[in-house]
Design an enzyme around this catalytic site. Structure first.
Site, PDB file in Angstrom:
ATOM      1  N   CYS A 145      57.371  53.464  84.492  1.00  0.00           N
ATOM      2  CA  CYS A 145      56.609  54.676  84.836  1.00  0.00           C
ATOM      3  C   CYS A 145      57.526  55.768  85.404  1.00  0.00           C
ATOM      4  O   CYS A 145      57.939  55.679  86.559  1.00  0.00           O
ATOM      5  CB  CYS A 145      55.542  54.256  85.855  1.00  0.00           C
ATOM      6  SG  CYS A 145      54.763  55.593  86.752  1.00  0.00           S
ATOM      7  N   CYS A 204      56.545  57.348  88.701  1.00  0.00           N
ATOM      8  CA  CYS A 204      56.749  56.406  89.812  1.00  0.00           C
ATOM      9  C   CYS A 204      58.189  56.492  90.315  1.00  0.00           C
ATOM     10  O   CYS A 204      58.431  56.541  91.517  1.00  0.00           O
ATOM     11  CB  CYS A 204      56.450  54.971  89.377  1.00  0.00           C
ATOM     12  SG  CYS A 204      54.759  54.707  88.819  1.00  0.00           S
TER      13      CYS A 204
END
Length: 104
Positions: free
Chosen positions: A29, A32
């Site tokens: 991600c 993230c």
């Protein structure tokens, strides 16, 4: 920043004396990864008032499913063992601090 797992989530988060900000994250991600430095700085600055931890959703499905986390990153604040706030998506440091002001 501390990483938590299904095995120690209850001890590290639910049983914490401090409010806990949990980032539900994943290696794949990009947003993230973008939040990593922001959360590390927050952990250093507010360490006496707020515990900041990460939980990898891919390796910890029990906790991820228990809190119905579907998007990454998801941030949840736990106080007294209960989730009191949830936020989805990466955000600038200033906005994150504003959203956490009632917790800090």
């Amino acid at each position: 920043m501390t990483e938590v797992t299904d095995a120690d989530f209850a001890a590290e988060v639910i049983g914490s004396d401090l409010p806990v900000l949990v980032e539900f994250t994943a290696d794949w991600c990009p947003p993230c990864r973008q939040m990593g430095p922001v959360l590390s700085a927050l952990a250093e600055e507010a360490g006496d008032r707020l515990k900041v931890v990460q939980l990898d959703v891919d390796t910890n499905p029990t906790t991820t499913n228990a809190y119905k986390v579907l998007s990454m990153p998801t941030f949840m604040v736990f106080r007294g063992g209960e989730p009191v706030k949830a936020m989805v998506g990466a955000r600038p440091r200033r906005r994150l601090l504003e959203e956490l002001s009632d917790v800090l």
